[in-house]
Design an enzyme around this catalytic site. Sequence first.
Site, mmCIF file in Angstrom:
data_model
loop_
_atom_site.group_PDB
_atom_site.id
_atom_site.type_symbol
_atom_site.label_atom_id
_atom_site.label_comp_id
_atom_site.label_asym_id
_atom_site.label_seq_id
_atom_site.Cartn_x
_atom_site.Cartn_y
_atom_site.Cartn_z
ATOM 1 N N ASN A 102 -21.331 31.628 31.011
ATOM 2 C CA ASN A 102 -19.981 31.801 30.548
ATOM 3 C C ASN A 102 -20.178 32.598 29.234
ATOM 4 O O ASN A 102 -20.451 31.879 28.080
ATOM 5 C CB ASN A 102 -19.454 30.459 30.322
ATOM 6 C CG ASN A 102 -18.018 30.417 29.663
ATOM 7 O OD1 ASN A 102 -17.541 31.659 29.856
ATOM 8 N ND2 ASN A 102 -17.382 29.466 29.499
ATOM 9 N N TRP A 103 -19.781 33.871 29.273
ATOM 10 C CA TRP A 103 -19.579 34.623 27.980
ATOM 11 C C TRP A 103 -18.609 34.358 27.116
ATOM 12 O O TRP A 103 -18.597 34.785 25.875
ATOM 13 C CB TRP A 103 -19.671 36.210 28.379
ATOM 14 C CG TRP A 103 -20.659 36.601 29.125
ATOM 15 C CD1 TRP A 103 -21.877 36.013 29.583
ATOM 16 C CD2 TRP A 103 -21.066 38.191 29.501
ATOM 17 N NE1 TRP A 103 -22.845 36.727 30.407
ATOM 18 C CE2 TRP A 103 -22.269 38.325 30.395
ATOM 19 C CE3 TRP A 103 -20.398 39.310 29.472
ATOM 20 C CZ2 TRP A 103 -22.908 39.241 30.854
ATOM 21 C CZ3 TRP A 103 -20.990 40.440 29.925
ATOM 22 C CH2 TRP A 103 -22.116 40.699 30.684
ATOM 23 N N LYS A 104 -17.808 33.639 27.615
ATOM 24 C CA LYS A 104 -16.548 33.492 26.710
ATOM 25 C C LYS A 104 -15.923 34.698 26.259
ATOM 26 O O LYS A 104 -16.069 35.744 27.075
ATOM 27 C CB LYS A 104 -16.611 32.542 25.638
ATOM 28 C CG LYS A 104 -17.389 31.164 26.207
ATOM 29 C CD LYS A 104 -17.431 30.006 25.223
ATOM 30 C CE LYS A 104 -18.008 28.820 25.853
ATOM 31 N NZ LYS A 104 -18.201 27.572 24.967
ATOM 32 N N HIS A 140 -12.149 24.627 31.865
ATOM 33 C CA HIS A 140 -13.086 24.480 30.744
ATOM 34 C C HIS A 140 -12.487 23.773 29.693
ATOM 35 O O HIS A 140 -11.059 24.161 29.397
ATOM 36 C CB HIS A 140 -13.550 25.833 30.299
ATOM 37 C CG HIS A 140 -14.700 25.864 29.190
ATOM 38 N ND1 HIS A 140 -14.259 25.684 28.041
ATOM 39 C CD2 HIS A 140 -16.019 26.310 29.626
ATOM 40 C CE1 HIS A 140 -15.557 25.912 27.429
ATOM 41 N NE2 HIS A 140 -16.484 26.039 28.184
ATOM 42 N N GLU A 170 -12.201 24.091 26.530
ATOM 43 C CA GLU A 170 -11.401 25.278 25.645
ATOM 44 C C GLU A 170 -9.941 25.812 26.315
ATOM 45 O O GLU A 170 -9.062 25.847 25.416
ATOM 46 C CB GLU A 170 -12.248 26.611 25.399
ATOM 47 C CG GLU A 170 -13.588 26.360 24.477
ATOM 48 C CD GLU A 170 -14.531 27.150 24.693
ATOM 49 O OE1 GLU A 170 -14.665 28.366 25.251
ATOM 50 O OE2 GLU A 170 -15.862 26.704 24.125
ATOM 51 N N GLU A 225 -19.284 18.808 31.205
ATOM 52 C CA GLU A 225 -19.245 19.413 29.949
ATOM 53 C C GLU A 225 -18.794 18.551 28.732
ATOM 54 O O GLU A 225 -17.622 18.681 28.519
ATOM 55 C CB GLU A 225 -18.969 20.882 29.684
ATOM 56 C CG GLU A 225 -19.434 21.635 30.594
ATOM 57 C CD GLU A 225 -19.035 23.259 30.196
ATOM 58 O OE1 GLU A 225 -20.071 23.981 29.937
ATOM 59 O OE2 GLU A 225 -18.129 23.483 29.935
ATOM 60 N N GLY A 263 -21.199 24.082 22.059
ATOM 61 C CA GLY A 263 -21.376 25.099 20.909
ATOM 62 C C GLY A 263 -21.521 24.327 19.475
ATOM 63 O O GLY A 263 -21.652 24.850 18.547
ATOM 64 N N SER A 307 -24.393 23.060 24.630
ATOM 65 C CA SER A 307 -25.757 23.309 24.132
ATOM 66 C C SER A 307 -27.232 23.367 24.968
ATOM 67 O O SER A 307 -28.297 22.696 24.326
ATOM 68 C CB SER A 307 -25.920 22.427 22.745
ATOM 69 O OG SER A 307 -24.601 22.675 22.033
ATOM 70 N N GLY A 350 -23.131 28.713 27.839
ATOM 71 C CA GLY A 350 -22.379 29.494 26.866
ATOM 72 C C GLY A 350 -23.143 30.323 26.039
ATOM 73 O O GLY A 350 -23.656 31.400 26.211
ATOM 74 N N GLY A 351 -23.411 30.017 24.806
ATOM 75 C CA GLY A 351 -24.052 30.526 23.516
ATOM 76 C C GLY A 351 -25.388 31.329 23.994
ATOM 77 O O GLY A 351 -25.771 32.376 23.983
HETATM 78 P P1 PGA Z 1 -22.566 26.317 24.915
HETATM 79 O O1 PGA Z 1 -21.203 26.245 25.713
HETATM 80 O O2 PGA Z 1 -23.570 26.325 25.780
HETATM 81 O O3 PGA Z 1 -22.482 27.449 23.847
HETATM 82 O O4 PGA Z 1 -22.590 24.693 24.352
HETATM 83 C C1 PGA Z 1 -21.186 25.597 27.140
HETATM 84 C C2 PGA Z 1 -19.914 25.830 27.707
HETATM 85 O O5 PGA Z 1 -18.810 26.053 26.973
HETATM 86 O O6 PGA Z 1 -19.921 26.314 28.879
#
Ligand code: PGA
Length: 253
Positions: free
Chosen positions: A9-11, A98, A100, A170, A176, A216, A237-238
């Site tokens: 997930n590049w966000k 998600h 967010e 998650e 993050g 993470s 994510g990251g």
């Molecule tokens: P992260 O994000 O790997 O940067 O913790 C995961 C996500 O939000 O899907």
Amino acid sequence: MRQKIVAGNWKMNNTLDEGLKLTSEIVNMVSDEVNTDVKVILAPPFVYLTQVKGLIKDADKISLSAQNCNDNESGAYTGEVAASMLASIGTEYVILGHSERREYFEETNEQLAKKIDLALKNNLKPIFCCGESLEVRENGLFKEFVSNQIEESLFHLGEDELKKVVIAYEPIWAIGTGKTASTEQAQEMHASIRELLAERYGAEIAEEISILYGGSCKPGNAPELFACKDVDGGLIGGASLKSRDFVDIIKSF
Ligand code: PGA
């Protein structure tokens, strides 16, 4: 056998050039280095979907996902993107719910149920995210919290519809933050989700649903997380923004 999945997930990251470079690197590395039966999913921002699709079209292990869709079919919703539009450009998956989106855009379980329906109606496979905050984790009611998210957004589905859904657990406190759930915490929640699915849909169907861990997840912790009985991969994510890290995570199986 449940499908093993690693989704990136590049966000809201990467320019077009950066995103296409990242995609090409992933396509090459996956083709050279990955020989297990794993589904790799890339979820770039909407504006790059078509171009990323062009780069992955011959990569049979790699599929395309959007990061969201609107909860209406079409109409006067300036700036929004409909599930039917995503399907029309060849998107296969869509991340829904998600944390967010739940937090910053106030998406509710009820609204997510509508998005799930529209995604399925348009032959998109939802990657449905659930997970608790640190506060809920600490008050001990995290299983109930996550069960409620799943019940309110997914339990109206019939068996054949549910089978198309991927669930991503998650924990918000791990996203993050560099803090990962321990393998015990991840396995405990994944088993609880599968048990919940089994109660509603029967054990056979619950056994078929892929449940991903997110928060993470990195090359260093992916092997032990993916080795858990009920963890079928990750939503990254990251670490999905660096081709080497992302492909090393894919190779963790
Ligand atoms: P992260 O994000 O790997 O940067 O913790 C995961 C996500 O939000 O899907």
